[in-house]
Design a protein around this motif. Structure first.
Motif, PDB file in Angstrom:
ATOM      1  N   THR A  96     -64.711  20.047  25.874  1.00  0.00           N
ATOM      2  CA  THR A  96     -63.317  20.321  25.592  1.00  0.00           C
ATOM      3  C   THR A  96     -63.006  21.746  26.028  1.00  0.00           C
ATOM      4  O   THR A  96     -63.919  22.546  26.218  1.00  0.00           O
ATOM      5  N   SER A  97     -61.744  22.067  26.182  1.00  0.00           N
ATOM      6  CA  SER A  97     -61.350  23.381  26.695  1.00  0.00           C
ATOM      7  C   SER A  97     -61.122  24.387  25.587  1.00  0.00           C
ATOM      8  O   SER A  97     -60.540  24.069  24.550  1.00  0.00           O
ATOM      9  N   TYR A  98     -61.556  25.596  25.845  1.00  0.00           N
ATOM     10  CA  TYR A  98     -61.290  26.750  24.997  1.00  0.00           C
ATOM     11  C   TYR A  98     -60.596  27.790  25.860  1.00  0.00           C
ATOM     12  O   TYR A  98     -60.976  28.011  27.006  1.00  0.00           O
ATOM     13  N   VAL A  99     -59.558  28.434  25.306  1.00  0.00           N
ATOM     14  CA  VAL A  99     -58.701  29.331  26.075  1.00  0.00           C
ATOM     15  C   VAL A  99     -58.749  30.738  25.509  1.00  0.00           C
ATOM     16  O   VAL A  99     -58.706  30.931  24.297  1.00  0.00           O
ATOM     17  N   CYS A 100     -58.802  31.719  26.406  1.00  0.00           N
ATOM     18  CA  CYS A 100     -58.627  33.121  26.038  1.00  0.00           C
ATOM     19  C   CYS A 100     -57.296  33.553  26.633  1.00  0.00           C
ATOM     20  O   CYS A 100     -57.161  33.669  27.863  1.00  0.00           O
ATOM     21  N   LEU A 101     -56.298  33.766  25.783  1.00  0.00           N
ATOM     22  CA  LEU A 101     -54.964  34.115  26.264  1.00  0.00           C
ATOM     23  C   LEU A 101     -54.889  35.513  26.886  1.00  0.00           C
ATOM     24  O   LEU A 101     -54.243  35.674  27.923  1.00  0.00           O
ATOM     25  N   PRO A 102     -55.539  36.549  26.314  1.00  0.00           N
ATOM     26  CA  PRO A 102     -55.460  37.865  26.956  1.00  0.00           C
ATOM     27  C   PRO A 102     -56.069  37.891  28.363  1.00  0.00           C
ATOM     28  O   PRO A 102     -55.550  38.560  29.257  1.00  0.00           O
ATOM     29  N   CYS A 103     -57.160  37.162  28.576  1.00  0.00           N
ATOM     30  CA  CYS A 103     -57.818  37.131  29.893  1.00  0.00           C
ATOM     31  C   CYS A 103     -57.221  36.080  30.823  1.00  0.00           C
ATOM     32  O   CYS A 103     -57.501  36.069  32.013  1.00  0.00           O
TER      33      CYS A 103
ATOM     34  N   LEU B  71     -47.673  28.661  27.385  1.00  0.00           N
ATOM     35  CA  LEU B  71     -48.885  28.113  26.782  1.00  0.00           C
ATOM     36  C   LEU B  71     -49.219  28.847  25.482  1.00  0.00           C
ATOM     37  O   LEU B  71     -49.617  28.231  24.499  1.00  0.00           O
ATOM     38  N   SER B  72     -49.023  30.139  25.465  1.00  0.00           N
ATOM     39  CA  SER B  72     -49.277  30.921  24.256  1.00  0.00           C
ATOM     40  C   SER B  72     -48.402  30.451  23.100  1.00  0.00           C
ATOM     41  O   SER B  72     -48.872  30.296  21.975  1.00  0.00           O
ATOM     42  N   VAL B  73     -47.121  30.206  23.381  1.00  0.00           N
ATOM     43  CA  VAL B  73     -46.208  29.704  22.347  1.00  0.00           C
ATOM     44  C   VAL B  73     -46.697  28.357  21.829  1.00  0.00           C
ATOM     45  O   VAL B  73     -46.727  28.112  20.618  1.00  0.00           O
ATOM     46  N   LEU B  74     -47.088  27.472  22.733  1.00  0.00           N
ATOM     47  CA  LEU B  74     -47.556  26.142  22.329  1.00  0.00           C
ATOM     48  C   LEU B  74     -48.815  26.222  21.462  1.00  0.00           C
ATOM     49  O   LEU B  74     -48.889  25.593  20.407  1.00  0.00           O
ATOM     50  N   LEU B  75     -49.793  26.995  21.903  1.00  0.00           N
ATOM     51  CA  LEU B  75     -51.051  27.070  21.164  1.00  0.00           C
ATOM     52  C   LEU B  75     -50.864  27.727  19.798  1.00  0.00           C
ATOM     53  O   LEU B  75     -51.468  27.301  18.813  1.00  0.00           O
ATOM     54  N   HIS B  76     -50.027  28.742  19.724  1.00  0.00           N
ATOM     55  CA  HIS B  76     -49.782  29.393  18.439  1.00  0.00           C
ATOM     56  C   HIS B  76     -48.945  28.513  17.508  1.00  0.00           C
ATOM     57  O   HIS B  76     -48.978  28.707  16.298  1.00  0.00           O
ATOM     58  N   ALA B  77     -48.207  27.550  18.058  1.00  0.00           N
ATOM     59  CA  ALA B  77     -47.448  26.609  17.234  1.00  0.00           C
ATOM     60  C   ALA B  77     -48.314  25.444  16.759  1.00  0.00           C
ATOM     61  O   ALA B  77     -47.871  24.615  15.981  1.00  0.00           O
ATOM     62  N   GLY B  78     -49.546  25.376  17.254  1.00  0.00           N
ATOM     63  CA  GLY B  78     -50.453  24.324  16.812  1.00  0.00           C
ATOM     64  C   GLY B  78     -50.541  23.130  17.735  1.00  0.00           C
ATOM     65  O   GLY B  78     -51.181  22.131  17.412  1.00  0.00           O
ATOM     66  N   VAL B  79     -49.925  23.200  18.905  1.00  0.00           N
ATOM     67  CA  VAL B  79     -49.971  22.092  19.858  1.00  0.00           C
ATOM     68  C   VAL B  79     -51.310  22.131  20.590  1.00  0.00           C
ATOM     69  O   VAL B  79     -51.739  23.180  21.068  1.00  0.00           O
ATOM     70  N   ARG B  80     -51.977  20.983  20.664  1.00  0.00           N
ATOM     71  CA  ARG B  80     -53.239  20.850  21.381  1.00  0.00           C
ATOM     72  C   ARG B  80     -53.117  19.711  22.374  1.00  0.00           C
ATOM     73  O   ARG B  80     -52.286  18.823  22.235  1.00  0.00           O
ATOM     74  N   PHE B  81     -53.968  19.722  23.386  1.00  0.00           N
ATOM     75  CA  PHE B  81     -53.905  18.741  24.462  1.00  0.00           C
ATOM     76  C   PHE B  81     -55.118  17.825  24.385  1.00  0.00           C
ATOM     77  O   PHE B  81     -56.171  18.134  24.930  1.00  0.00           O
ATOM     78  N   HIS B  82     -54.957  16.716  23.670  1.00  0.00           N
ATOM     79  CA  HIS B  82     -56.048  15.761  23.497  1.00  0.00           C
ATOM     80  C   HIS B  82     -55.713  14.469  24.225  1.00  0.00           C
ATOM     81  O   HIS B  82     -54.556  14.078  24.335  1.00  0.00           O
ATOM     82  N   LYS B  83     -56.741  13.795  24.674  1.00  0.00           N
ATOM     83  CA  LYS B  83     -56.561  12.497  25.314  1.00  0.00           C
ATOM     84  C   LYS B  83     -56.302  11.456  24.240  1.00  0.00           C
ATOM     85  O   LYS B  83     -56.840  11.529  23.145  1.00  0.00           O
ATOM     86  N   SER B  84     -55.450  10.504  24.573  1.00  0.00           N
ATOM     87  CA  SER B  84     -55.272   9.356  23.692  1.00  0.00           C
ATOM     88  C   SER B  84     -55.178   8.133  24.577  1.00  0.00           C
ATOM     89  O   SER B  84     -54.941   8.235  25.773  1.00  0.00           O
ATOM     90  N   CYS B  85     -55.313   6.974  23.977  1.00  0.00           N
ATOM     91  CA  CYS B  85     -55.379   5.762  24.787  1.00  0.00           C
ATOM     92  C   CYS B  85     -54.076   5.472  25.520  1.00  0.00           C
ATOM     93  O   CYS B  85     -54.084   5.016  26.637  1.00  0.00           O
ATOM     94  N   CYS B  86     -52.930   5.773  24.917  1.00  0.00           N
ATOM     95  CA  CYS B  86     -51.662   5.392  25.529  1.00  0.00           C
ATOM     96  C   CYS B  86     -50.744   6.572  25.833  1.00  0.00           C
ATOM     97  O   CYS B  86     -50.017   6.556  26.803  1.00  0.00           O
ATOM     98  N   GLY B  87     -50.738   7.577  24.983  1.00  0.00           N
ATOM     99  CA  GLY B  87     -49.752   8.637  25.082  1.00  0.00           C
ATOM    100  C   GLY B  87     -50.048   9.731  26.077  1.00  0.00           C
ATOM    101  O   GLY B  87     -49.168  10.451  26.495  1.00  0.00           O
ATOM    102  N   GLY B  88     -51.296   9.906  26.485  1.00  0.00           N
ATOM    103  CA  GLY B  88     -51.637  11.000  27.369  1.00  0.00           C
ATOM    104  C   GLY B  88     -51.646  12.321  26.613  1.00  0.00           C
ATOM    105  O   GLY B  88     -51.554  12.358  25.400  1.00  0.00           O
ATOM    106  N   PRO B  89     -51.728  13.432  27.317  1.00  0.00           N
ATOM    107  CA  PRO B  89     -51.848  14.720  26.655  1.00  0.00           C
ATOM    108  C   PRO B  89     -50.549  15.267  26.088  1.00  0.00           C
ATOM    109  O   PRO B  89     -50.552  16.244  25.375  1.00  0.00           O
ATOM    110  N   GLY B  90     -49.418  14.669  26.397  1.00  0.00           N
ATOM    111  CA  GLY B  90     -48.147  15.153  25.872  1.00  0.00           C
ATOM    112  C   GLY B  90     -47.409  16.046  26.852  1.00  0.00           C
ATOM    113  O   GLY B  90     -47.832  16.247  27.981  1.00  0.00           O
TER     114      GLY B  90
END
Length: 123
Positions: free
Chosen positions: A6-13, A57-76
């Motif tokens: 799974t992906s881990y992100v460093c926003l400053p870098c 992306l910073s706004v999304l991650l700090h709001a709690g949005v994550r990008f996970h696979k699902s069977c039908c919906g995709g990552p969003g």
């Protein structure tokens, strides 16, 4: 059988790394030694030079949005810039919908007031 990475992100870098998921272990950025944010297995990092996409992306991650696979919906929904994020934040404020849910939805109605000539957000 081992779990996928799974992906881990460093926003400053402005980097992301794929690593095995471990709920109990905090990941540290190898470049700056700051804690990294778990972004999910379906995360696609923007180019490092694309500062607008990293801000969004910073706004999304700090709001709690994550990008996970699902069977039908995709990552969003994945915004391309801050304008799309701002439009969804305005929608959340006016509709009373939680911010994280408004940022994930594909079908946010366009909220252009009278006299505004902006196009609806891209899907």
């Amino acid at each position: 059988m081992p779990h996928g990475k799974t992906s881990y992100v460093c926003l400053p870098c402005r980097v992301s790394y794929k690593q095995p998921y471990d709920r109990d272990r905090q990941r540290i950025c190898p470049r700056c030694a700051e804690p990294m944010i778990h972004a999910g297995s379906a995360f696609a990092a923007p180019r490092r030079r694309d500062t607008a996409a990293w801000r969004a992306l910073s706004v999304l991650l700090h709001a709690g949005v994550r990008f996970h696979k699902s069977c039908c919906g995709g990552p969003g929904f994945r915004p391309r810039g801050l304008r799309e994020v701002r439009e969804r934040l305005v929608y959340a404020e006016r509709s009373g919908e939680p911010v994280a849910r408004a940022l994930e939805r594909y079908d946010v109605p366009w909220i252009g007031g009278p006299g505004r000539r902006r196009r609806p957000p891209r899907r």
